[in-house]
Design an enzyme around this catalytic site. Structure first.
Site, mmCIF file in Angstrom:
data_model
loop_
_atom_site.group_PDB
_atom_site.id
_atom_site.type_symbol
_atom_site.label_atom_id
_atom_site.label_comp_id
_atom_site.label_asym_id
_atom_site.label_seq_id
_atom_site.Cartn_x
_atom_site.Cartn_y
_atom_site.Cartn_z
ATOM 1 N N ASP A 1 0.845 -1.173 0.078
ATOM 2 C CA ASP A 1 -0.020 0.103 0.049
ATOM 3 C C ASP A 1 0.919 1.354 -0.011
ATOM 4 O O ASP A 1 2.150 1.112 -0.299
ATOM 5 C CB ASP A 1 -0.913 0.048 1.228
ATOM 6 N N HIS A 2 0.167 2.489 0.205
ATOM 7 C CA HIS A 2 1.218 3.674 0.205
ATOM 8 C C HIS A 2 2.325 3.493 1.246
ATOM 9 O O HIS A 2 3.369 4.053 1.091
ATOM 10 C CB HIS A 2 0.218 4.736 0.598
ATOM 11 N N CYS B 1 2.845 -3.537 3.910
ATOM 12 C CA CYS B 1 1.932 -2.520 4.517
ATOM 13 C C CYS B 1 2.710 -1.626 5.798
ATOM 14 O O CYS B 1 3.837 -2.191 6.031
ATOM 15 C CB CYS B 1 0.553 -2.786 4.742
ATOM 16 N N GLY B 2 2.151 -1.035 6.371
ATOM 17 C CA GLY B 2 2.766 -0.304 7.367
ATOM 18 C C GLY B 2 3.362 -1.200 8.607
ATOM 19 O O GLY B 2 4.332 -1.276 9.049
ATOM 20 N N THR B 3 2.588 -2.509 8.958
ATOM 21 C CA THR B 3 2.924 -3.541 9.793
ATOM 22 C C THR B 3 3.049 -4.533 9.256
ATOM 23 O O THR B 3 3.602 -5.586 10.119
ATOM 24 C CB THR B 3 1.965 -3.408 10.957
ATOM 25 N N GLY B 4 2.418 -4.876 8.086
ATOM 26 C CA GLY B 4 2.304 -6.202 7.509
ATOM 27 C C GLY B 4 1.298 -7.126 8.110
ATOM 28 O O GLY B 4 0.827 -7.908 7.384
ATOM 29 N N ILE B 5 0.448 -6.438 8.868
ATOM 30 C CA ILE B 5 -0.634 -7.139 9.742
ATOM 31 C C ILE B 5 -1.793 -7.201 8.531
ATOM 32 O O ILE B 5 -2.508 -8.332 8.595
ATOM 33 C CB ILE B 5 -0.932 -6.705 11.122
ATOM 34 N N GLY B 6 -2.143 -6.085 8.329
ATOM 35 C CA GLY B 6 -3.381 -5.856 7.404
ATOM 36 C C GLY B 6 -3.173 -6.826 6.226
ATOM 37 O O GLY B 6 -4.176 -7.471 5.852
ATOM 38 N N MET B 7 -2.215 -6.600 5.365
ATOM 39 C CA MET B 7 -1.919 -7.570 4.501
ATOM 40 C C MET B 7 -2.198 -9.138 4.523
ATOM 41 O O MET B 7 -2.512 -9.797 3.983
ATOM 42 C CB MET B 7 -0.432 -7.184 3.721
ATOM 43 N N HIS C 1 8.966 -24.344 8.649
ATOM 44 C CA HIS C 1 7.728 -25.079 9.622
ATOM 45 C C HIS C 1 6.416 -24.634 8.801
ATOM 46 O O HIS C 1 5.675 -25.661 8.999
ATOM 47 C CB HIS C 1 7.806 -24.560 11.128
ATOM 48 N N HIS D 1 5.978 -31.685 9.615
ATOM 49 C CA HIS D 1 5.450 -30.042 9.540
ATOM 50 C C HIS D 1 4.239 -30.322 8.207
ATOM 51 O O HIS D 1 3.368 -29.458 8.205
ATOM 52 C CB HIS D 1 6.452 -29.020 8.925
HETATM 53 C C1 RB5 Z 1 -1.873 2.656 6.532
HETATM 54 O O1 RB5 Z 1 -1.958 3.678 7.285
HETATM 55 C C2 RB5 Z 1 -1.776 1.425 7.524
HETATM 56 O O2 RB5 Z 1 -3.024 1.008 8.340
HETATM 57 C C3 RB5 Z 1 -1.561 0.127 6.928
HETATM 58 O O3 RB5 Z 1 -0.482 0.392 5.744
HETATM 59 C C4 RB5 Z 1 -1.255 -1.057 7.491
HETATM 60 O O4 RB5 Z 1 -0.233 -1.055 8.247
HETATM 61 C C5 RB5 Z 1 -2.512 -2.183 8.220
HETATM 62 O O5 RB5 Z 1 -2.219 -3.043 8.508
#
Ligand code: RB5
Length: 156
Positions: A11-12, A70-76, A103, A138
């Site tokens: 993302d951005h 993404c910012g944290t990788g979590i949303g992706m 694993h 595994h």
């Molecule tokens: C965008 O601001 C942020 O929410 C996104 O990059 C990501 O970290 C979501 O998991």
């Protein structure tokens, strides 16, 4: 090399790190598909849109694997794991990069551009790309994940 074709999205928030990783991938014997977001796009975009572009191609076996930033990788990772056959995991260290392959037979690497130094992130990507799934016991656990997908009506 365990992946011949790898897609990459961000993302951005992940745009700069994606650029660095595309450069890294181009030095390896891997065909890279950059599915966006385009570097020229300056507005915010929504990570599920890009996770979907990449995860659907892995799910349909049009790509061997992928990298999503993404910012944290979590949303992706949350969005990508909705696609059958996709095993996306957030990686934050050399150890987690290796384990996610050995694993978990991860086929989608998720990285956080706001949580990682970009050169460390590139090191993790290299480890992830160069590590084999250990198979053996595994595989039994991976098969159980496939059974969960089938139970929930998610067929490949
Ligand atoms: C965008 O601001 C942020 O929410 C996104 O990059 C990501 O970290 C979501 O998991």
């Amino acid at each position: 090399m365990y992946f011949s074709t790898v897609g990459i999205v961000s993302d951005h928030a992940g745009r700069d790190l994606k650029k660095l990783l595309v450069e890294l991938l181009s030095t390896m014997e891997i065909t890279v598909e950059d599915l966006g977001v385009a570097y020229e796009v300056e507005t915010s975009v929504d990570y599920p849109d890009y996770a979907g572009l990449l995860a659907s191609r892995i799910s349909q076996k049009k790509l061997d694997g992928g990298i999503a930033i993404c910012g944290t990788g979590i949303g992706m990772s949350i969005a990508a794991n909705k696609y059958p056959g996709v095993r996306a995991g957030v990686v934050w260290s050399e150890f987690s990069a290796r384990m996610s392959r050995e694993h978990n037979d991860s086929n989608l690497l998720c990285l956080g551009s706001r949580t990682l130094n970009e050169h460390r992130a590139a090191d993790f990507a290299k480890i992830w790309l160069e590590t084999a799934f250990a198979k053996g016991h595994h595989q039994i656990r991976i098969d159980k994940i496939s059974k969960i997908e089938k139970k929930n009506g998610l067929h490949i």
